[in-house]
Design a protein around this motif. Structure first.
Motif, short mmCIF file in Angstrom:
data_model
loop_
_atom_site.label_atom_id
_atom_site.label_comp_id
_atom_site.label_asym_id
_atom_site.label_seq_id
_atom_site.Cartn_x
_atom_site.Cartn_y
_atom_site.Cartn_z
N SER A 162 0.82 -1.21 0.00
CA SER A 162 0.00 0.00 0.00
C SER A 162 0.86 1.26 0.00
CB SER A 162 -0.92 -0.01 1.21
OG SER A 162 -0.15 0.01 2.41
N ALA A 163 1.95 1.27 0.78
CA ALA A 163 2.85 2.43 0.79
C ALA A 163 3.50 2.63 -0.57
CB ALA A 163 3.91 2.27 1.88
N ARG A 164 3.89 1.50 -1.20
CA ARG A 164 4.52 1.61 -2.51
C ARG A 164 3.54 2.12 -3.56
NH1 ARG A 164 7.85 -3.27 -5.54
NH2 ARG A 164 8.65 -2.01 -7.28
N SER A 165 2.28 1.61 -3.53
CA SER A 165 1.28 2.11 -4.47
C SER A 165 0.95 3.58 -4.22
CB SER A 165 0.01 1.26 -4.36
OG SER A 165 -0.53 1.36 -3.07
N GLN A 207 1.30 9.24 -6.07
CA GLN A 207 1.79 10.60 -5.91
C GLN A 207 2.75 10.99 -7.03
OE1 GLN A 207 3.48 10.95 -2.03
NE2 GLN A 207 1.50 10.79 -0.95
N GLU A 208 3.57 10.03 -7.48
CA GLU A 208 4.49 10.32 -8.58
C GLU A 208 3.74 10.59 -9.87
OE1 GLU A 208 8.15 8.12 -11.01
OE2 GLU A 208 7.21 7.15 -9.27
N LEU A 209 2.68 9.80 -10.14
CA LEU A 209 1.90 10.02 -11.35
C LEU A 209 1.04 11.27 -11.27
CD1 LEU A 209 0.73 6.36 -12.06
CD2 LEU A 209 2.53 7.63 -13.23
N ALA A 210 0.72 11.71 -10.03
CA ALA A 210 -0.13 12.90 -9.87
C ALA A 210 0.63 14.19 -10.08
CB ALA A 210 -0.77 12.91 -8.48
N GLU A 211 1.95 14.14 -10.09
CA GLU A 211 2.72 15.38 -10.30
C GLU A 211 2.55 15.86 -11.73
OE1 GLU A 211 6.73 14.61 -9.33
OE2 GLU A 211 6.37 14.39 -7.17
N PRO A 212 2.40 17.18 -11.96
CA PRO A 212 2.22 17.70 -13.33
C PRO A 212 3.48 17.53 -14.15
CG PRO A 212 2.49 19.50 -11.78
CD PRO A 212 2.39 18.23 -10.94
#
Length: 298
Positions: free
Chosen positions: A14-17, A22-27
């Motif tokens: 869960s922490a890794r996902s 969060q990485e994919l949510a960055e613009p």
């Protein structure tokens, strides 16, 4: 211990996902200012083509390779349009895997030494007879008891509260009715209209009859200008009669003429750029220049 291990693995996943989300949510990073802007639907290429690439002629081999490969799997309808329904290829077209692929696809087997040293074969550990027949101490029994709620603990009430018949038929007293009335606040941001000479805000009678002190009168005086102050000149001022009848001198007439500059076409074009002067034709070079003019022997 097995449950704790599974819980730890689930927490790690869960922490890794969460980190991945969060990485994919960055613009995305903004494009560079010098990068060409692409517009969907135009005929421009992504990269600018050089003049040599635009005017180049392909070789016969390139033309042959550029032809699209014919697709024999599609059918054409009677109307001429290609049908999007494909026939299932026969099983003969599929190649059977080789022995090497079958060997590599087999799952990895455990070694015999590992199976002998393995403490258990299943994720559920076997319980020993001593642990099954063990009698717990009073301390363990005390710790095993669930936590008791506080004696004054009240369960959460439901959202719709039921009103009793007594409360529904009760009559409020005069005191409750007076307290239930909304509080009337005086509006201080707006004032009633009055005659034109009146003040915007109401002035009290004591303020109107008050007498200012000498210090207040001194501070109320307007700040005076400097004795040498000259007010700014108006944008338009009258022209004197002498200036209207004045006659300009030849020097003023000469200075009043605009500066004449040759046009840019004649400045950039020099017909005598490659003309050799007569003095250059008759010039005699020095020995140093003759030495430097000789070609290098390699």
């Amino acid at each position: 211990m097995a449950a704790a291990g599974r819980r730890g693995v689930s927490c790690y996943l869960s922490a890794r996902s969460r980190d991945r989300v969060q990485e994919l949510a960055e613009p995305k990073k903004a494009a560079h200012a010098n990068d060409p802007r692409l517009v969907w639907g135009n005929q421009e290429t992504i990269w600018t083509l050089s003049r040599g690439a635009v005017t180049a002629r392909p070789s016969p081999r390139t033309v042959a390779l550029a032809k699209p490969k014919q697709d024999f799997g599609k059918h054409q309808c009677s109307s001429g349009w290609e049908s999007m329904i494909w026939d299932r290829p026969p099983l003969v077209d599929f190649g059977f895997p080789s022995d090497r692929l079958l060997k590599l696809s087999e799952p990895k087997k455990f070694q015999a030494a590992y199976l002998q040293q393995r403490p258990h074969r299943s994720p559920e550990w076997p319980v020993s007879p001593a642990a099954l027949s063990y009698k717990a101490s009073p301390r363990i029994l005390e710790l095993a008891r669930p936590k008791v709620l506080h004696p004054e603990f009240l369960m959460a009430r439901e959202v719709p509260t039921q009103v009793t018949n007594v409360a529904a038929l009760a009559r409020a007293s005069s005191r409750l009715q007076r307290l239930a009335e909304p509080r009337i606040r005086k509006v201080t941001c707006c004032y009633e209209h009055s005659f034109l000479e009146s003040a915007i805000r109401p002035v009290s009678k004591f303020a109107q009859e008050a007498t200012a002190s000498p210090r207040t009168l001194e501070l109320a005086r307007v700040k005076r200008l400097h004795p040498d102050y000259v007010p700014p000149q108006d944008a338009e001022w009258p022209v004197t009669k002498a200036a209207k009848h004045a006659v300009a001198t030849p020097r003023l007439v000469e200075l009043a003429q605009p500066c004449k500059r040759p046009p840019m076409d004649s400045v950039q074009f020099n017909p005598d750029a490659f003309t050799v002067k007569e003095t250059a034709k008759k010039a005699i070079c020095s020995a140093r220049i003759q030495e430097l003019a000789r070609p290098i022997k390699r």
